[in-house]
Scaffold this motif. Structure first.
Motif, mmCIF file in Angstrom:
data_model
loop_
_atom_site.group_PDB
_atom_site.id
_atom_site.type_symbol
_atom_site.label_atom_id
_atom_site.label_comp_id
_atom_site.label_asym_id
_atom_site.label_seq_id
_atom_site.Cartn_x
_atom_site.Cartn_y
_atom_site.Cartn_z
ATOM 1 N N SER A 75 5.561 6.359 13.387
ATOM 2 C CA SER A 75 5.637 4.714 13.795
ATOM 3 C C SER A 75 7.062 5.050 14.730
ATOM 4 O O SER A 75 6.753 4.284 15.968
ATOM 5 C CB SER A 75 6.203 4.061 12.606
ATOM 6 O OG SER A 75 6.644 2.674 12.980
ATOM 7 N N GLN A 76 8.033 5.838 14.646
ATOM 8 C CA GLN A 76 9.012 5.978 15.234
ATOM 9 C C GLN A 76 8.820 6.428 16.750
ATOM 10 O O GLN A 76 9.163 5.992 17.977
ATOM 11 C CB GLN A 76 10.443 6.321 14.789
ATOM 12 C CG GLN A 76 11.659 6.558 15.811
ATOM 13 C CD GLN A 76 12.678 7.265 14.986
ATOM 14 O OE1 GLN A 76 12.554 7.901 13.929
ATOM 15 N NE2 GLN A 76 13.736 6.960 15.460
ATOM 16 N N VAL B 94 0.940 -1.116 -0.034
ATOM 17 C CA VAL B 94 -0.039 -0.009 -0.113
ATOM 18 C C VAL B 94 0.746 1.317 0.054
ATOM 19 O O VAL B 94 0.629 2.265 -0.756
ATOM 20 C CB VAL B 94 -1.107 -0.022 1.143
ATOM 21 C CG1 VAL B 94 -1.603 1.305 1.322
ATOM 22 C CG2 VAL B 94 -2.000 -1.221 0.961
ATOM 23 N N LEU B 95 1.865 1.437 0.889
ATOM 24 C CA LEU B 95 2.648 2.432 0.905
ATOM 25 C C LEU B 95 3.527 2.700 -0.565
ATOM 26 O O LEU B 95 3.519 4.063 -0.873
ATOM 27 C CB LEU B 95 4.044 2.360 2.127
ATOM 28 C CG LEU B 95 3.539 2.615 3.381
ATOM 29 C CD1 LEU B 95 4.463 2.371 4.486
ATOM 30 C CD2 LEU B 95 3.081 4.094 3.318
ATOM 31 N N LEU C 39 4.394 11.134 2.659
ATOM 32 C CA LEU C 39 3.573 10.161 3.433
ATOM 33 C C LEU C 39 4.087 9.267 3.879
ATOM 34 O O LEU C 39 4.057 8.745 5.088
ATOM 35 C CB LEU C 39 2.164 9.760 2.592
ATOM 36 C CG LEU C 39 1.084 10.541 2.351
ATOM 37 C CD1 LEU C 39 0.151 9.837 1.630
ATOM 38 C CD2 LEU C 39 0.564 10.851 3.685
ATOM 39 N N SER C 40 5.191 8.660 3.445
ATOM 40 C CA SER C 40 5.931 7.586 3.783
ATOM 41 C C SER C 40 6.865 8.058 4.948
ATOM 42 O O SER C 40 7.183 7.306 6.086
ATOM 43 C CB SER C 40 6.924 6.755 2.715
ATOM 44 O OG SER C 40 6.186 6.203 1.923
ATOM 45 N N ALA C 41 7.412 9.102 4.843
ATOM 46 C CA ALA C 41 8.143 9.896 5.744
ATOM 47 C C ALA C 41 7.604 10.206 7.028
ATOM 48 O O ALA C 41 8.030 10.060 8.124
ATOM 49 C CB ALA C 41 8.998 11.056 5.297
ATOM 50 N N ARG C 42 6.422 10.695 6.677
ATOM 51 C CA ARG C 42 5.485 11.060 7.971
ATOM 52 C C ARG C 42 5.184 9.802 8.632
ATOM 53 O O ARG C 42 4.883 9.766 9.881
ATOM 54 C CB ARG C 42 4.414 11.826 7.449
ATOM 55 C CG ARG C 42 4.659 13.286 6.939
ATOM 56 C CD ARG C 42 3.449 13.849 5.985
ATOM 57 N NE ARG C 42 2.342 13.965 6.926
ATOM 58 C CZ ARG C 42 1.131 14.363 6.201
ATOM 59 N NH1 ARG C 42 1.128 14.547 5.164
ATOM 60 N NH2 ARG C 42 -0.009 14.379 6.925
ATOM 61 N N THR D 100 6.510 16.059 11.285
ATOM 62 C CA THR D 100 7.459 15.172 11.665
ATOM 63 C C THR D 100 8.396 14.431 10.734
ATOM 64 O O THR D 100 9.231 13.771 11.045
ATOM 65 C CB THR D 100 6.552 13.895 12.197
ATOM 66 O OG1 THR D 100 5.728 13.366 11.288
ATOM 67 C CG2 THR D 100 5.730 14.427 13.509
ATOM 68 N N ALA D 101 8.255 14.695 9.508
ATOM 69 C CA ALA D 101 9.068 14.302 8.450
ATOM 70 C C ALA D 101 10.374 15.081 8.331
ATOM 71 O O ALA D 101 10.506 16.251 8.731
ATOM 72 C CB ALA D 101 8.463 14.275 7.154
#
Length: 93
Positions: free
Chosen positions: A35-36, A18-19, A27-30, A92-93
């Motif tokens: 997640s972290q 999906v990613l 979006l992946s970085a965010r 957050t990115a």
């Protein structure tokens, strides 16, 4: 179809596909940052965000989501993209 996708988001392989299909580095970085910060795997965070959005969305948010899905070639993917765009923290990115 969206329900099947949402149910499968806990699977890291599905979440990764999906990613990848979202084709959104932002979006992946965010998602990685969220997640972290949360101490959970990205697939868990993605699944939780999508489910929480669907549980808590207002009527207006649902109407907007349905409009996005109606215009999309892949409605499920468009819905996940829109939900993540709306729910992931921006800075957050």
């Amino acid at each position: 179809m969206l329900g099947v996708l949402i149910a499968a988001l806990d699977d890291p392989a599905v979440s990764a596909r999906v990613l990848s299909a979202l084709d959104g580095p932002d979006l992946s970085a965010r998602l990685a940052a969220a997640s972290q910060a949360d101490g959970r795997a990205p697939c868990e965070v993605m699944a939780a965000l999508v489910r929480h959005f669907l549980d808590a969305a207002t009527d207006e948010q649902f109407v907007q989501l349905i409009g996005i899905m109606n215009r999309a070639e892949d409605p499920g993917l468009a819905a996940v993209r829109a939900i993540l765009s709306a729910t992931l923290p921006e800075g957050t990115a």
